[in-house]
Design an enzyme around this catalytic site. Structure first.
Site, PDB file in Angstrom:
ATOM      1  NE  ARG A  36      90.892 -55.252  13.330  1.00  0.00           N
ATOM      2  CZ  ARG A  36      90.628 -56.010  12.131  1.00  0.00           C
ATOM      3  NH1 ARG A  36      91.318 -56.043  11.040  1.00  0.00           N
ATOM      4  NH2 ARG A  36      89.652 -56.793  12.066  1.00  0.00           N
ATOM      5  CG  LEU A  57      96.195 -61.235  16.201  1.00  0.00           C
ATOM      6  CD1 LEU A  57      94.710 -61.621  16.332  1.00  0.00           C
ATOM      7  CD2 LEU A  57      97.001 -62.103  17.110  1.00  0.00           C
ATOM      8  CE  LYS A  58      95.435 -61.444   8.727  1.00  0.00           C
ATOM      9  NZ  LYS A  58      94.564 -60.393   8.082  1.00  0.00           N
ATOM     10  N   GLY A 121      76.998 -60.069   7.643  1.00  0.00           N
ATOM     11  CA  GLY A 121      75.776 -59.652   8.202  1.00  0.00           C
ATOM     12  C   GLY A 121      75.710 -58.566   9.105  1.00  0.00           C
ATOM     13  CG  HIS A 122      75.818 -55.551  10.100  1.00  0.00           C
ATOM     14  ND1 HIS A 122      75.964 -55.406   8.662  1.00  0.00           N
ATOM     15  CD2 HIS A 122      77.129 -55.280  10.786  1.00  0.00           C
ATOM     16  CE1 HIS A 122      77.549 -54.954   8.691  1.00  0.00           C
ATOM     17  NE2 HIS A 122      77.983 -54.989  10.058  1.00  0.00           N
ATOM     18  CG  ASP A 123      70.135 -56.291  15.203  1.00  0.00           C
ATOM     19  OD1 ASP A 123      70.243 -56.840  16.386  1.00  0.00           O
ATOM     20  OD2 ASP A 123      69.240 -55.626  14.890  1.00  0.00           O
ATOM     21  CB  ILE A 124      68.617 -55.467  10.254  1.00  0.00           C
ATOM     22  CG1 ILE A 124      67.077 -55.377   9.651  1.00  0.00           C
ATOM     23  CG2 ILE A 124      69.553 -55.329   9.119  1.00  0.00           C
ATOM     24  CD1 ILE A 124      66.816 -53.894   8.906  1.00  0.00           C
ATOM     25  CG  ASN A 125      71.624 -58.500   7.419  1.00  0.00           C
ATOM     26  OD1 ASN A 125      72.554 -58.175   7.752  1.00  0.00           O
ATOM     27  ND2 ASN A 125      70.836 -58.394   6.269  1.00  0.00           N
ATOM     28  CG  ASP A 152      74.257 -56.346  16.942  1.00  0.00           C
ATOM     29  OD1 ASP A 152      74.326 -57.505  16.076  1.00  0.00           O
ATOM     30  OD2 ASP A 152      74.479 -55.215  16.434  1.00  0.00           O
TER      31      ASP A 152
HETATM   32  C1  LIG Z   1      74.651 -53.157  13.425  1.00  0.00           C
HETATM   33  C2  LIG Z   1      75.566 -53.564  14.426  1.00  0.00           C
HETATM   34  C3  LIG Z   1      77.059 -53.109  14.201  1.00  0.00           C
HETATM   35  C4  LIG Z   1      76.963 -51.514  14.567  1.00  0.00           C
HETATM   36  C5  LIG Z   1      78.332 -50.998  14.844  1.00  0.00           C
HETATM   37  C6  LIG Z   1      78.487 -49.403  14.023  1.00  0.00           C
HETATM   38  C7  LIG Z   1      78.276 -48.721  15.437  1.00  0.00           C
HETATM   39  C8  LIG Z   1      79.779 -49.466  13.540  1.00  0.00           C
HETATM   40  C9  LIG Z   1      79.524 -50.258  11.957  1.00  0.00           C
HETATM   41  C10 LIG Z   1      80.443 -49.457  10.893  1.00  0.00           C
HETATM   42  C11 LIG Z   1      81.007 -48.080  11.587  1.00  0.00           C
HETATM   43  C12 LIG Z   1      81.274 -47.244  10.930  1.00  0.00           C
HETATM   44  C13 LIG Z   1      82.283 -47.444   9.783  1.00  0.00           C
HETATM   45  O1  LIG Z   1      83.287 -48.053  10.302  1.00  0.00           O
HETATM   46  C14 LIG Z   1      82.917 -46.032   9.133  1.00  0.00           C
HETATM   47  C15 LIG Z   1      83.525 -44.975   9.789  1.00  0.00           C
HETATM   48  C16 LIG Z   1      84.784 -45.429  10.505  1.00  0.00           C
HETATM   49  C17 LIG Z   1      85.152 -44.197  11.303  1.00  0.00           C
HETATM   50  O2  LIG Z   1      86.292 -44.532  12.004  1.00  0.00           O
HETATM   51  C18 LIG Z   1      84.042 -44.047  12.696  1.00  0.00           C
HETATM   52  C19 LIG Z   1      82.767 -43.586  11.918  1.00  0.00           C
HETATM   53  C20 LIG Z   1      82.425 -44.719  11.046  1.00  0.00           C
HETATM   54  C21 LIG Z   1      81.089 -44.083  10.534  1.00  0.00           C
HETATM   55  C22 LIG Z   1      81.959 -46.092  11.773  1.00  0.00           C
HETATM   56  C23 LIG Z   1      81.004 -45.630  12.855  1.00  0.00           C
HETATM   57  C24 LIG Z   1      80.568 -46.820  13.659  1.00  0.00           C
HETATM   58  O3  LIG Z   1      81.356 -47.614  14.483  1.00  0.00           O
HETATM   59  C25 LIG Z   1      79.976 -47.857  12.761  1.00  0.00           C
HETATM   60  C26 LIG Z   1      78.597 -47.459  12.027  1.00  0.00           C
HETATM   61  C27 LIG Z   1      76.040 -55.082  14.263  1.00  0.00           C
HETATM   62  O4  LIG Z   1      75.108 -55.623  13.771  1.00  0.00           O
HETATM   63  S1  LIG Z   1      77.599 -56.007  14.655  1.00  0.00           S
HETATM   64  C28 LIG Z   1      77.366 -57.445  14.416  1.00  0.00           C
HETATM   65  C29 LIG Z   1      78.236 -57.807  13.265  1.00  0.00           C
HETATM   66  N1  LIG Z   1      78.178 -59.262  12.923  1.00  0.00           N
HETATM   67  C30 LIG Z   1      79.131 -60.038  13.433  1.00  0.00           C
HETATM   68  O5  LIG Z   1      79.832 -59.622  14.475  1.00  0.00           O
HETATM   69  C31 LIG Z   1      79.167 -61.537  13.106  1.00  0.00           C
HETATM   70  C32 LIG Z   1      80.427 -62.107  13.021  1.00  0.00           C
HETATM   71  N2  LIG Z   1      81.338 -61.401  12.356  1.00  0.00           N
HETATM   72  C33 LIG Z   1      81.218 -61.203  11.206  1.00  0.00           C
HETATM   73  O6  LIG Z   1      80.531 -61.661  10.347  1.00  0.00           O
HETATM   74  C34 LIG Z   1      82.482 -60.173  10.510  1.00  0.00           C
HETATM   75  O7  LIG Z   1      83.522 -60.181  11.430  1.00  0.00           O
HETATM   76  C35 LIG Z   1      81.743 -58.820   9.981  1.00  0.00           C
HETATM   77  C36 LIG Z   1      81.229 -58.211  10.996  1.00  0.00           C
HETATM   78  C37 LIG Z   1      80.853 -59.011   8.979  1.00  0.00           C
HETATM   79  C38 LIG Z   1      82.807 -57.959   9.393  1.00  0.00           C
HETATM   80  O8  LIG Z   1      83.549 -58.668   8.511  1.00  0.00           O
HETATM   81  P1  LIG Z   1      85.054 -58.382   7.937  1.00  0.00           P
HETATM   82  O9  LIG Z   1      85.298 -58.846   6.657  1.00  0.00           O
HETATM   83  O10 LIG Z   1      85.461 -56.940   8.120  1.00  0.00           O
HETATM   84  O11 LIG Z   1      85.972 -59.044   8.893  1.00  0.00           O
HETATM   85  P2  LIG Z   1      86.215 -60.690   9.222  1.00  0.00           P
HETATM   86  O12 LIG Z   1      85.913 -61.518   7.779  1.00  0.00           O
HETATM   87  O13 LIG Z   1      85.635 -61.385  10.578  1.00  0.00           O
HETATM   88  O14 LIG Z   1      87.776 -60.860   9.555  1.00  0.00           O
HETATM   89  C39 LIG Z   1      88.363 -60.018  10.300  1.00  0.00           C
HETATM   90  C40 LIG Z   1      89.852 -59.740   9.802  1.00  0.00           C
HETATM   91  O15 LIG Z   1      90.594 -59.070  10.675  1.00  0.00           O
HETATM   92  C41 LIG Z   1      91.696 -59.733  10.821  1.00  0.00           C
HETATM   93  N3  LIG Z   1      92.359 -59.270  12.375  1.00  0.00           N
HETATM   94  C42 LIG Z   1      91.668 -59.475  13.308  1.00  0.00           C
HETATM   95  N4  LIG Z   1      92.197 -58.902  14.411  1.00  0.00           N
HETATM   96  C43 LIG Z   1      93.398 -58.403  13.885  1.00  0.00           C
HETATM   97  C44 LIG Z   1      94.655 -58.029  14.666  1.00  0.00           C
HETATM   98  N5  LIG Z   1      94.584 -57.617  15.882  1.00  0.00           N
HETATM   99  N6  LIG Z   1      95.848 -57.789  13.833  1.00  0.00           N
HETATM  100  C45 LIG Z   1      95.549 -58.083  12.424  1.00  0.00           C
HETATM  101  N7  LIG Z   1      94.499 -58.381  11.791  1.00  0.00           N
HETATM  102  C46 LIG Z   1      93.382 -58.827  12.862  1.00  0.00           C
HETATM  103  C47 LIG Z   1      91.695 -61.234  10.764  1.00  0.00           C
HETATM  104  O16 LIG Z   1      92.673 -61.811  10.604  1.00  0.00           O
HETATM  105  C48 LIG Z   1      90.628 -61.181   9.408  1.00  0.00           C
HETATM  106  O17 LIG Z   1      91.585 -60.970   8.596  1.00  0.00           O
HETATM  107  P3  LIG Z   1      91.202 -61.647   7.033  1.00  0.00           P
HETATM  108  O18 LIG Z   1      89.963 -60.946   6.431  1.00  0.00           O
HETATM  109  O19 LIG Z   1      92.553 -61.338   6.276  1.00  0.00           O
HETATM  110  O20 LIG Z   1      90.891 -63.062   7.536  1.00  0.00           O
END
Ligand SMILES: C[C@H](CCC[C@@H](C)[C@H]1CC[C@H]2[C@@H]3[C@H](O)C[C@@H]4C[C@H](O)CC[C@]4(C)[C@H]3C[C@H](O)[C@]12C)C(=O)SCCNC(=O)CCNC(=O)[C@H](O)C(C)(C)COP(=O)(O)OP(=O)(O)OC[C@H]1O[C@@H](n2cnc3c(N)ncnc32)[C@H](O)[C@@H]1OP(=O)(O)O
Length: 382
Positions: A36, A57-58, A121-125, A152
């Site tokens: 992004r 991408l928006k 969801g995440h890995d645990i789910n 994951d």
């Molecule tokens: C357990 C693991 C994950 C571990 C990762 C951890 C290492 C990190 C998770 C949280 C992080 C912390 C947190 O962010 C807070 C801090 C932030 C700080 O900056 C750093 C420290 C943090 C503490 C930070 C530290 C770490 O990084 C973390 C702890 C997993 O299980 S990962 C597996 C997850 N599941 C999947 O991948 C399955 C498929 N995906 C999904 O189900 C969803 O994507 C998901 C993961 C549930 C997220 O849902 P979300 O609503 O956020 O997104 P989506 O519905 O998918 O939609 C994406 C939207 O983004 C738009 N988009 C994409 N690319 C672009 C672009 N280039 N330009 C513009 N827009 C873009 C896309 O159009 C979507 O938009 P809409 O919602 O409008 O349709």
């Protein structure tokens, strides 16, 4: 390298898709991560060898740009919730119409259909939904997810990479691309095929944590040593079990039989006391070179300097001195050549990639000025 010449567009995700992209890059694919814009820091810790373009991408122009990149690529890897790519006009039907050779990999938790397909969801789910989590954990305790490795990374990123390689192989015959629906629930469940299919031989009949391979058996366990470290014991077969007893200086005739399940707690106490009497280094000296199936439980600090790992160069350092595992497996003629440079900054390669994909420099300037794409300098090296 095995995947040289393969171009991959990876939409930036959390953990599984980045790992999938890194595997492909390690084995020679050109992997372009689409980030992004206006995001300070990349969250991708699996970015080895990737290029980064930042596209908004928006915007209509951003979507058109990505379509053009996909038109000239072999693989697109997307990690979003079901329907996100379609909403952007970047769904598989559209992209495959424009590029019938495209392999469109969708890596999600629950897959592209079913009542959970749109849920977060995440890995645990995913692990929970695969059935596997119910089998993981100590006796009498709650199910325990072992890091976020199984859904994951094993069931997700790695399985998706396999799907991509299979589709690339098939494309050499048919000339056609296809859509990959990689569900982490199903990937994790598939990984558990051994557990499912070995239930018939009776090794999973007892409750969680009370079976031979899940912490129930004293000869398939970890034990603490006198210096607070651990040894791992995997001496299942009788000929190896005898070697274990020999190393521990225990007399088989004075112990309960190995397979007497009711005696496992007692055997476990005996082994615990014995292992607590020497250091990890002492036990390693005793068991190294035997078939007792006993090894030290190495910490991240110890692992690369262990003589076995050292000889095989199983761990490597990048230019910044960061250590990580070398790509596996090792191919004899075309091994992986992992990139040693530091990970890309968001948008570091925007201009380079757009030029390579045929954008004129005036057009690139306009896209930059309009904020459709963003360019950032490489991270400063300390
Ligand atoms: C357990 C693991 C994950 C571990 C990762 C951890 C290492 C990190 C998770 C949280 C992080 C912390 C947190 O962010 C807070 C801090 C932030 C700080 O900056 C750093 C420290 C943090 C503490 C930070 C530290 C770490 O990084 C973390 C702890 C997993 O299980 S990962 C597996 C997850 N599941 C999947 O991948 C399955 C498929 N995906 C999904 O189900 C969803 O994507 C998901 C993961 C549930 C997220 O849902 P979300 O609503 O956020 O997104 P989506 O519905 O998918 O939609 C994406 C939207 O983004 C738009 N988009 C994409 N690319 C672009 C672009 N280039 N330009 C513009 N827009 C873009 C896309 O159009 C979507 O938009 P809409 O919602 O409008 O349709």
């Amino acid at each position: 390298m095995a995947l040289a010449g393969v171009r991959v567009i990876e939409l930036a995700g959390l953990a599984p898709a980045p790992f999938c992209g890194m595997i492909l890059a390690d084995f020679g694919a050109k992997v372009i991560r689409v980030d992004r814009t206006k995001v300070g820091m990349a969250m991708d810790t699996q970015a080895r060898g990737k290029l980064s373009v930042a596209i908004n991408l928006k915007t209509t122009k951003g979507v058109a740009l990505l379509r053009k990149l996909c038109l000239q690529s072999d693989v697109v890897l997307e990690p979003y919730r079901k329907g996100v790519m379609e909403k952007l006009g970047l769904g598989p039907q559209e992209l495959l119409k424009e590029n019938p050779r495209l392999i469109y990999a969708r890596l999600t938790g629950y897959g592209q259909s079913g009542p959970y397909s749109s849920a977060a969801g995440h890995d645990i789910n995913y692990l929970a939904m695969s059935g596997l989590l119910s089998r993981l954990g100590r006796s009498g305790e709650r199910p325990h997810a072992p890091l976020n490795l199984l859904a994951d990374f094993a069931g997700g990123g790695l399985t998706c990479a396999l799907g991509i390689v299979l589709a690339l192989l098939e494309r050499t015959k048919s000339g056609k691309g296809q859509i990959i629906d990689a569900s982490m629930v199903e990937g994790a469940a598939y990984l558990g095929s051994f557990v499912w299919k070995s239930r018939s031989v009776g090794i999973w009949e007892r409750s969680r944590g009370e079976n031979m391979l899940d912490g129930g058996a004293p000869f398939y366990e970890t034990y603490q040593t006198s210096d607070g470290k651990y040894m791992a014991v995997g001496a299942m077969e009788p000929q190896f079990y005898i070697q274990l007893l020999k190393g521990l200086e225990l007399d088989a005739g004075e112990l309960p039989p190995q397979m007497s399940i009711s005696d496992w707690p007692e055997l476990s106490r005996i082994f615990t006391d014995r292992f607590a009497s020497k250091t990890q280094a002492d036990w390693s000296t005793i068991f190294d070179g035997t078939d007792a199936c006993v090894t030290p439980v190495l910490s991240f600090d110890q692992v690369s300097s262990h003589p076995h790992n050292q000889e095989r160069a199983s761990f490597m350092k990048n230019s910044g001195g960061e250590e990580s595992p070398r790509p596996a497996p090792v191919l004899s003629r075309t091994p992986a050549e992992p990139c040693l440079a530091s990970d890309p900054a968001i948008g570091e390669h925007t201009v380079e990639v757009l030029e390579e994909y045929g954008f004129a420099s005036a057009e690139i300037k306009q896209l930059l000025a309009a904020g459709v794409v963003e360019r950032n300098a490489a991270k400063a090296k300390l």
